[in-house]
Design an enzyme around this catalytic site. Structure first.
Site, short mmCIF file in Angstrom:
data_model
loop_
_atom_site.label_atom_id
_atom_site.label_comp_id
_atom_site.label_asym_id
_atom_site.label_seq_id
_atom_site.Cartn_x
_atom_site.Cartn_y
_atom_site.Cartn_z
CG ASP A 271 1.91 -1.30 32.02
OD1 ASP A 271 2.90 -1.99 31.73
OD2 ASP A 271 1.96 -0.05 32.10
CG ASP B 285 8.00 2.32 30.30
OD1 ASP B 285 7.50 1.31 29.78
OD2 ASP B 285 7.57 2.85 31.34
#
Length: 388
Positions: free
Chosen positions: A131, A188
């Protein structure tokens, strides 16, 4: 386990813990998912990675700088969990972050890349989601992804590298040469129709930036969640999407070559969810060996359809074509495809034999044109074979 296929040749398929469970994870949950992947046919359909996302460690490394696995959530440790998953013929994935901390505040891999890669290899990890939170501002994200890629490739184990920088830093321009096998091109996803639609539309002109060994990841699937996340941002308690919208979501991700990483609680999946996730005709399009991106055709008249109605065309390795007729609008539309627009002029004497990948039936042979009526938020996916 079949390790004969080159790593990242086709879009990875599996399950990730984040969308439904976020921080609420434990080793029994992961074992249960692995068991169910085998018993319910997910493994046989091609899903192979079981991936733990954020929140699996303690908040501090040990005195040697190593991660410390949370002893309450994972009392048996990661090596034992990896061994269990491998015993099922599946592969094991974990999560870290390019920055000093993960997005949830656990230790990231900044300046620990080679140490962490070695630890992942020792545990038997097959997949790393990496990430982008808490990156030091003065550091190049491009350099840090290349650094972790190098660490993984020298860890002593084949580990698929899932770069997750949310489409930042002109990632399309450098990610393939970094060594990553897949890369997040979007923010996201949420368990909402507007989120699915927005993410898909944002990538329609990016078909040239996906392919074998480096796949454009539009984020994990929300199929079958129905608002079941424990996180408010993802869509806790909002009811999620309809089965039709989930079907269209899955079809878009499959046609556009995105990895198919399940995000729902597969232990309680209903039959409609299983019918979507286990549709082998759709999966076969996504997993085609050549890994080509899909290109878009807008139907005429464009002033009537706008950007919400379009066709996707994917060239397949056996000479077939996959067509996706998508209607993201709020009203039923006829979506006409002129064969001329895909390189098949009527003068050539060629026709198309069409097979419906959702109805699982032959539609017949068509000349010049095919124009299904597509309900709102729905799609029609057909596989086409050229015939003389």
């Amino acid at each position: 386990m079949d390790y004969s296929k080159p790593l990242g040749l086709t879009p990875p398929m599996g399950w990730n813990s984040w969308n439904t469970f976020t921080w609420d994870i434990n080793e029994q949950l992961i074992r249960d998912v692995a068991d169910l992947f085998v018993s319910e046919g997910y493994k046989d359909a091609g899903y192979e990675y079981i991936v733990i996302d954020d929140c699996w460690s303690l908040k501090q490394r040990d005195m040697e700088g190593n991660w410390v696995v949370d002893p309450v959530k994972f009392p048996s440790g990661m090596k034992a969990l990896a061994d269990y998953i491998h015993s099922k013929g599946l592969k094991f994935g974990m999560y870290s972050c390019v920055g000093t901390n993960t997005c949830a505040g656990y230790p990231g891999s900044f300046e620990h890349e080679f140490q962490d890669a070695k630890k992942l290899a020792e545990w038997g990890v097959d997949f790393l989601k990496f990430d982008y939170c808490f990156k030091p501002r003065q550091m190049s994200g491009e350099l840090l992804y290349k650094r972790m890629s190098l660490a993984l490739k020298n860890s002593g184990r084949d580990i698929l590298f899932s770069a997750c920088n949310w489409g930042e830093d002109n990632v399309y321009q450098w990610i393939r040469e970094s060594g990553a096998h897949m890369y997040r091109s979007t923010g996201d996803i949420q368990d909402k129709w507007d989120s699915i639609k927005s993410l898909a539309l944002s990538q329609l002109d990016k078909g040239c930036y996906t392919g074998s060994f480096c796949h454009n990841d539009m984020d994990m699937l929300v199929v079958g969640m129905y608002g079941g996340s424990n996180d408010g941002f993802i869509g806790k308690g909002n009811g999620g999407c309809t089965d039709t919208q989930y079907k269209t979501h899955f079809s878009l991700w499959a046609m556009m070559g995105s990895p198919l990483m399940i995000g729902c609680d597969v232990r309680s999946a209903n039959q409609a969810t299983k019918d979507i996730l286990l549709n082998r005709d759709i999966i076969a399009i996504n997993q085609d060996a050549e890994g080509r991106g899909a290109y878009r055709i807008k139907p005429e008249p464009n002033w009537f359809h706008g950007n919400d109605v379009f066709m996707l065309v994917k060239v397949l390795s056996d000479g077939d074509l996959a067509f996706g007729f998508f209607n993201l609008s709020d009203h039923q539309r006829e979506v006409p495809l002129l064969f001329w627009d895909v390189g098949i002029p009527n003068a050539a004497g060629m026709s198309l034999s069409l097979y419906d990948c959702w109805e699982h039936k032959e539609l017949g042979v068509f000349q010049e044109r095919f124009a299904p009526h597509v309900p709102a938020h729905d799609c029609v996916i057909v596989r086409a074979k050229l015939v003389k």
